[in-house]
Design a protein around this motif. Structure first.
Motif, PDB file in Angstrom:
ATOM      1  N   UNK A  22       0.827  -1.213   0.000  1.00  0.00           N
ATOM      2  CA  UNK A  22       0.000   0.000   0.000  1.00  0.00           C
ATOM      3  C   UNK A  22       0.858   1.258   0.000  1.00  0.00           C
ATOM      4  N   UNK A  23       1.933   1.262   0.759  1.00  0.00           N
ATOM      5  CA  UNK A  23       2.813   2.424   0.805  1.00  0.00           C
ATOM      6  C   UNK A  23       3.477   2.670  -0.554  1.00  0.00           C
ATOM      7  N   UNK A  24       3.859   1.601  -1.231  1.00  0.00           N
ATOM      8  CA  UNK A  24       4.461   1.758  -2.558  1.00  0.00           C
ATOM      9  C   UNK A  24       3.485   2.392  -3.540  1.00  0.00           C
ATOM     10  N   UNK A  25       2.240   1.909  -3.537  1.00  0.00           N
ATOM     11  CA  UNK A  25       1.244   2.479  -4.443  1.00  0.00           C
ATOM     12  C   UNK A  25       0.847   3.891  -4.024  1.00  0.00           C
ATOM     13  N   UNK A  31       3.541  10.804  -6.329  1.00  0.00           N
ATOM     14  CA  UNK A  31       4.429  11.276  -7.392  1.00  0.00           C
ATOM     15  C   UNK A  31       3.626  11.650  -8.635  1.00  0.00           C
ATOM     16  N   UNK A  32       2.610  10.872  -8.952  1.00  0.00           N
ATOM     17  CA  UNK A  32       1.785  11.166 -10.115  1.00  0.00           C
ATOM     18  C   UNK A  32       1.016  12.464  -9.929  1.00  0.00           C
ATOM     19  N   UNK A  39       8.846   8.777 -11.819  1.00  0.00           N
ATOM     20  CA  UNK A  39       8.920   8.257 -10.452  1.00  0.00           C
ATOM     21  C   UNK A  39       7.644   7.502 -10.084  1.00  0.00           C
ATOM     22  N   UNK A  40       6.510   7.943 -10.599  1.00  0.00           N
ATOM     23  CA  UNK A  40       5.262   7.232 -10.349  1.00  0.00           C
ATOM     24  C   UNK A  40       5.314   5.831 -10.952  1.00  0.00           C
ATOM     25  N   UNK A  43       7.719   3.647  -8.698  1.00  0.00           N
ATOM     26  CA  UNK A  43       7.101   3.174  -7.463  1.00  0.00           C
ATOM     27  C   UNK A  43       5.896   2.281  -7.738  1.00  0.00           C
ATOM     28  N   UNK A  44       5.215   2.488  -8.856  1.00  0.00           N
ATOM     29  CA  UNK A  44       4.148   1.570  -9.244  1.00  0.00           C
ATOM     30  C   UNK A  44       4.693   0.192  -9.555  1.00  0.00           C
ATOM     31  N   UNK A  45       5.834   0.143 -10.228  1.00  0.00           N
ATOM     32  CA  UNK A  45       6.468  -1.146 -10.522  1.00  0.00           C
ATOM     33  C   UNK A  45       6.947  -1.823  -9.239  1.00  0.00           C
ATOM     34  N   UNK A  46       7.480  -1.035  -8.322  1.00  0.00           N
ATOM     35  CA  UNK A  46       7.885  -1.591  -7.026  1.00  0.00           C
ATOM     36  C   UNK A  46       6.665  -2.157  -6.299  1.00  0.00           C
ATOM     37  N   UNK A  47       5.557  -1.437  -6.331  1.00  0.00           N
ATOM     38  CA  UNK A  47       4.333  -1.912  -5.707  1.00  0.00           C
ATOM     39  C   UNK A  47       3.828  -3.197  -6.331  1.00  0.00           C
TER      40      UNK A  47
END
Length: 69
Positions: A22-25, A31-32, A39-40, A43-47
């Motif tokens: 949840x924190x990643x998304x 960022x978005x 960057x969005x 972090x979306x890919x990390x999520x």
């Protein structure tokens, strides 16, 4: 070498795994909202990866050999 070792005892509680995803998304959304699409996407890919590794493909370790004192 794994990027994320889901077998580590830190990831055992479900609430921690959900909070990480949840924190990643949430950070991707932040960022978005600031117009930082690169960057969005990062972090979306990390999520997505954390969601897959910690929620979908997670297999709890049973009998990991911990001693109670």
């Amino acid at each position: 070498m794994k990027i994320l070792d889901a077998a580590h005892p830190f990831y055992r509680p479900l609430w921690r795994r959900i909070a990480i995803v949840a924190l990643s998304f949430a950070w991707a959304a932040f960022e978005l909202s600031n117009g930082e699409t690169i960057w969005a996407m990062v972090f979306g890919a990390i999520g997505l990866y954390c969601g897959w590794a910690l929620l979908v493909a997670y297999k709890p370790v049973i009998g990991d050999g911990e001693k109670n004192g």
